[in-house]
Design an enzyme around this catalytic site. Sequence first.
Site, PDB file in Angstrom:
ATOM      1  N   LEU A  55      43.227  47.547  43.613  1.00  0.00           N
ATOM      2  CA  LEU A  55      43.678  46.207  42.526  1.00  0.00           C
ATOM      3  C   LEU A  55      42.719  45.667  41.770  1.00  0.00           C
ATOM      4  O   LEU A  55      42.629  44.747  41.124  1.00  0.00           O
ATOM      5  CB  LEU A  55      44.584  45.198  43.412  1.00  0.00           C
ATOM      6  CG  LEU A  55      45.609  45.792  44.092  1.00  0.00           C
ATOM      7  CD1 LEU A  55      46.370  44.544  44.820  1.00  0.00           C
ATOM      8  CD2 LEU A  55      46.758  46.327  42.965  1.00  0.00           C
ATOM      9  N   CYS A  56      41.452  46.338  41.948  1.00  0.00           N
ATOM     10  CA  CYS A  56      40.186  45.807  41.150  1.00  0.00           C
ATOM     11  C   CYS A  56      40.083  46.374  39.607  1.00  0.00           C
ATOM     12  O   CYS A  56      40.677  47.331  39.557  1.00  0.00           O
ATOM     13  CB  CYS A  56      38.915  46.241  41.744  1.00  0.00           C
ATOM     14  SG  CYS A  56      38.134  45.434  43.314  1.00  0.00           S
ATOM     15  N   HIS A  57      39.918  45.382  38.808  1.00  0.00           N
ATOM     16  CA  HIS A  57      39.865  45.696  37.245  1.00  0.00           C
ATOM     17  C   HIS A  57      38.628  46.722  37.032  1.00  0.00           C
ATOM     18  O   HIS A  57      37.499  46.043  37.607  1.00  0.00           O
ATOM     19  CB  HIS A  57      39.633  44.254  36.703  1.00  0.00           C
ATOM     20  CG  HIS A  57      40.849  43.508  36.491  1.00  0.00           C
ATOM     21  ND1 HIS A  57      41.010  42.661  37.563  1.00  0.00           N
ATOM     22  CD2 HIS A  57      41.881  43.455  35.795  1.00  0.00           C
ATOM     23  CE1 HIS A  57      42.198  41.959  37.295  1.00  0.00           C
ATOM     24  NE2 HIS A  57      42.839  42.329  36.318  1.00  0.00           N
ATOM     25  N   MET A  74      33.480  42.208  44.411  1.00  0.00           N
ATOM     26  CA  MET A  74      33.822  43.377  44.954  1.00  0.00           C
ATOM     27  C   MET A  74      32.790  44.523  44.549  1.00  0.00           C
ATOM     28  O   MET A  74      32.472  45.417  45.377  1.00  0.00           O
ATOM     29  CB  MET A  74      35.130  43.904  44.404  1.00  0.00           C
ATOM     30  CG  MET A  74      36.252  43.157  45.097  1.00  0.00           C
ATOM     31  SD  MET A  74      36.282  42.772  46.807  1.00  0.00           S
ATOM     32  CE  MET A  74      36.445  44.565  47.300  1.00  0.00           C
ATOM     33  N   GLU A  75      32.172  44.319  43.357  1.00  0.00           N
ATOM     34  CA  GLU A  75      31.260  45.445  42.720  1.00  0.00           C
ATOM     35  C   GLU A  75      29.868  45.023  43.808  1.00  0.00           C
ATOM     36  O   GLU A  75      29.123  46.196  43.939  1.00  0.00           O
ATOM     37  CB  GLU A  75      30.885  45.183  41.459  1.00  0.00           C
ATOM     38  CG  GLU A  75      31.767  45.819  40.540  1.00  0.00           C
ATOM     39  CD  GLU A  75      33.364  44.869  40.484  1.00  0.00           C
ATOM     40  OE1 GLU A  75      34.360  45.427  40.065  1.00  0.00           O
ATOM     41  OE2 GLU A  75      33.196  43.657  40.933  1.00  0.00           O
ATOM     42  N   ASP A 109      23.981  58.380  56.378  1.00  0.00           N
ATOM     43  CA  ASP A 109      24.352  59.771  56.036  1.00  0.00           C
ATOM     44  C   ASP A 109      23.075  60.369  56.137  1.00  0.00           C
ATOM     45  O   ASP A 109      22.852  61.544  56.830  1.00  0.00           O
ATOM     46  CB  ASP A 109      25.059  59.840  54.929  1.00  0.00           C
ATOM     47  CG  ASP A 109      25.088  61.537  54.476  1.00  0.00           C
ATOM     48  OD1 ASP A 109      25.887  62.277  55.538  1.00  0.00           O
ATOM     49  OD2 ASP A 109      25.004  61.719  53.490  1.00  0.00           O
TER      50      ASP A 109
END
Length: 162
Positions: free
Chosen positions: A75-77, A113-114, A128
């Site tokens: 739901l992130c733009h 969020m970014e 990793d």
Amino acid sequence: MSRLSHLDESGRARMVDVTDKPTTARRAAAEGRLRCRAETLALVKEGRAPKGSVVQTAELAGVMAAKRTGDLIPLCHPLALTGIDVTIAPNDALPGFEVRAEVRTSGPTGVEMEALTAVSVACLTLFDMLKAVDREMAIEGIRVTAKSGGRSGDWGAGGGAS
């Protein structure tokens, strides 16, 4: 408690409509850590990691991830980011790495969020690239540390503006 903006009146998930929100300068910062053995940290600091430039690769992965947040979080733009800084610093006291990201844009919605995605993917990339030499690493403490811009104004971890 306010209603969750990602739910409609019937409780279904939806992307928030930001059409009428003003465009403002926005910034968010986030941090996290990768704990590892002291021997693993020394290997990286001495440039002897089997997969090469661990820190530089993880920083680049964080930048790339921030740009793809809208593809990863449903739901992130998708945003036109104007700046992304990801920095990773070794920390002998952990032992491990401190990972920080700052993301900027000018738009109708924030970039928390970014920033979180940048830190998360940078930590995952470190993991990793080092898992062959250290299977007991732990990713910890990923959080937003500051934000500015928008209706809610400035905020910094600990309650103060940053």
